[in-house]
Design a protein around this motif. Structure first.
Motif, short mmCIF file in Angstrom:
data_model
loop_
_atom_site.label_atom_id
_atom_site.label_comp_id
_atom_site.label_asym_id
_atom_site.label_seq_id
_atom_site.Cartn_x
_atom_site.Cartn_y
_atom_site.Cartn_z
N GLN A 278 -1.14 0.39 -5.88
CA GLN A 278 -0.26 1.28 -5.11
C GLN A 278 0.93 1.70 -5.97
O GLN A 278 1.36 2.86 -5.95
CB GLN A 278 0.21 0.54 -3.85
N GLU A 279 1.43 0.76 -6.76
CA GLU A 279 2.60 1.02 -7.59
C GLU A 279 2.31 2.12 -8.62
O GLU A 279 3.14 3.00 -8.85
CB GLU A 279 3.01 -0.28 -8.30
N VAL A 280 1.13 2.06 -9.21
CA VAL A 280 0.76 3.07 -10.21
C VAL A 280 0.71 4.45 -9.56
O VAL A 280 1.27 5.43 -10.07
CB VAL A 280 -0.62 2.72 -10.85
N LEU A 281 0.08 4.50 -8.39
CA LEU A 281 -0.05 5.77 -7.68
C LEU A 281 1.32 6.33 -7.29
O LEU A 281 1.62 7.51 -7.52
CB LEU A 281 -0.90 5.55 -6.40
N VAL A 282 2.16 5.45 -6.72
CA VAL A 282 3.48 5.89 -6.24
C VAL A 282 4.35 6.32 -7.42
O VAL A 282 5.04 7.34 -7.36
CB VAL A 282 4.14 4.76 -5.42
N ALA A 283 4.33 5.55 -8.49
CA ALA A 283 5.18 5.85 -9.65
C ALA A 283 4.89 7.26 -10.17
O ALA A 283 5.80 8.01 -10.51
CB ALA A 283 4.94 4.82 -10.75
N GLU A 284 3.64 7.61 -10.23
CA GLU A 284 3.25 8.92 -10.73
C GLU A 284 3.69 10.03 -9.75
O GLU A 284 4.22 11.05 -10.17
CB GLU A 284 1.71 8.93 -10.91
N HIS A 285 3.51 9.77 -8.46
CA HIS A 285 3.78 10.79 -7.44
C HIS A 285 5.28 11.03 -7.25
O HIS A 285 5.74 12.16 -7.09
CB HIS A 285 3.16 10.33 -6.11
N ILE A 286 6.05 9.95 -7.28
CA ILE A 286 7.46 10.00 -6.91
C ILE A 286 8.30 10.84 -7.89
O ILE A 286 9.29 11.45 -7.51
CB ILE A 286 7.99 8.53 -6.79
N LYS A 287 7.85 10.88 -9.15
CA LYS A 287 8.58 11.63 -10.18
C LYS A 287 8.74 13.10 -9.80
O LYS A 287 9.69 13.75 -10.21
CB LYS A 287 7.77 11.59 -11.49
#
Ligand code: NAD
Length: 379
Positions: free
Chosen positions: A241-250
């Motif tokens: 989830q962290e990988v997905l969120v980190a990419e999206h949040i930018k």
């Protein structure tokens, strides 16, 4: 039967447990209503409004004197209940978790304390569901607070001076608060994405016109409990989830986090590194800040600034829309009181085997009776 509505003692609590509308309804049940002077001020209700609805206004002691029922937003102190009838009911948000000593002290006063946050989520009790009524408003207010802190417009605008792009809003946790945040952000013209760990949320998010983003693996398919809540996810899931969120949040302008797990600290979803990866001027609103926060850098009661990113950690967000929050909270209380008052005798008649009472009753006859909040016996 006499019902007392006390002024909230916590300076951070502008809500009130009754409105002129519910006072009239209680009067219709044959109940006398006493309201402490000034109780409605934080919600824009004057003493004269309560008076016109048929309530008696007075000081705290006179209000509670001889009361069969006391209504509050937050758990009152035992001292505030002095003068109430023996066995009177006290209805409020009792904040029972981790507050065993306060519950024991409340029990000693002899009142029957009913905790509104423990109302079961069954069809019959929907009108009493304060968690839903207040979370819905918090979700709305989170978007308003975010737009206030954000230095740009939310909708796309095509003007003679150029085009203003629509803001990108990411809502994390799509329960009651999150779904209202999505709906509000859409109404304001933002481009909205949302995430949750419960598969049922996907369709709800999409039906509001937002895009659903999540790690949809086997664990995700099993993440909803029988009660409809989220489970705490495994370390492996959290990492994905962290990988997905980190990419999206930018790429987001505003992030609104609402994720909660019953009886556990709020899940950590936005790390310090993710905050620093956002563009300066971006805004994060953490609605879970009172339960430990979804964002690592959120500070309770503050708007923190980290490398140009604002992290909003307002407390009591429903209280930031106090008049509406009070009107819905007061109606939730009325719906509960309606099943506690015998319409023929116009007196209190508690049905102890009713599942709503069993779920909410914390104290009775001087003792804490709720199985989940028994005083801890020393080892
Ligand atoms: P909540 O406040 O406990 O949690 C908010 C949201 O955070 C939930 O959707 C949850 O799935 C989500 N979440 C938890 N961990 C997460 C994580 N790691 N990542 C992303 N999201 C995460 O939930 P709520 O708003 O009280 O709603 C819970 C459910 O109860 C929903 O399905 C709602 O529709 C349902 N509900 C039913 C009734 C009823 O039947 N009367 C009333 C209200 C809500």
């Amino acid at each position: 039967m006499k019902l007392a509505v006390l002024r909230e003692r916590d300076p951070g609590e502008p809500r009130v447990a009754a409105t002129p509308d519910t006072v009239k309804r209680y009067r219709g049940l044959g109940v006398d209503v006493a309201v402490e002077s000034g109780a409605g001020i934080g919600s824009g209700i004057l003493d004269s409004d309560f008076d016109a609805a048929g309530a008696h206004l007075g000081a705290a002691a006179a209000t509670v004197d001889g009361a069969d029922a006391v209504l509050q937003v937050r758990r009152p102190t035992p001292a505030a209940l002095a003068g109430a009838r023996d066995g009177a009911i006290v209805v409020a948000l009792m904040d029972p978790f981790g507050n065993e000593a306060a519950l024991a002290a409340l029990a000693k006063t002899g009142v029957v304390a009913l905790a509104m946050e423990l109302i079961p989520r069954i069809t019959r009790a929907q009108a009493m569901d304060v968690l839903s009524s207040q979370a819905n408003l918090a979700g709305y207010r989170a978007v308003i607070d975010a737009s206030y802190e954000f230095g740009r417009a939310l909708p796309m605008m095509m003007t003679a001076a150029g085009t203003v792009p629509a803001a990108r809003i990411f809502v994390m946790g799509a329960g009651v608060a999150g779904l209202q945040a999505i709906a509000t952000a859409r109404r304001l013209g933002a481009i909205v994405t949302a995430t949750d760990v419960r598969p049922a949320a996907k369709e709800q998010v999409e039906s509001l016109g937002a895009k659903f983003i999540a790690v949809e693996d086997e664990e995700f398919r099993q993440a909803e409990t029988a009660a409809g809540y989220a489970k705490e996810m495994s370390k492996e899931y959290q990492a994905k989830q962290e990988v997905l969120v980190a990419e999206h949040i930018k790429k987001q302008d505003i992030v609104i986090t609402t994720a909660l797990i019953p009886g556990r600290p709020a899940p950590r979803l936005v790390s310090a590194a993710m905050v620093r990866a956002m563009r300066p001027g971006s805004v994060i609103v953490d609605l879970a800040v009172e339960r430990g926060g979804n964002c690592e850098l959120a500070k309770p009661g503050e708007v923190a600034l980290v490398d140009g990113v604002k992290i909003v950690g307002h407390l009591n967000v429903p209280g930031r829309i106090a008049a509406t929050a009070s009107s819905l909270y007061a109606k939730n209380l009325y719906a509960l009181l309606e099943i506690l008052v015998d319409k023929a005798t116009k007196s209190l008649a508690i049905k102890w085997d009713d599942e709503i009472i069993k779920a909410t009753a914390l104290t009775r006859d001087g003792a804490v009776i709720h199985p989940n909040f028994q005083p801890k016996t020393p080892a």
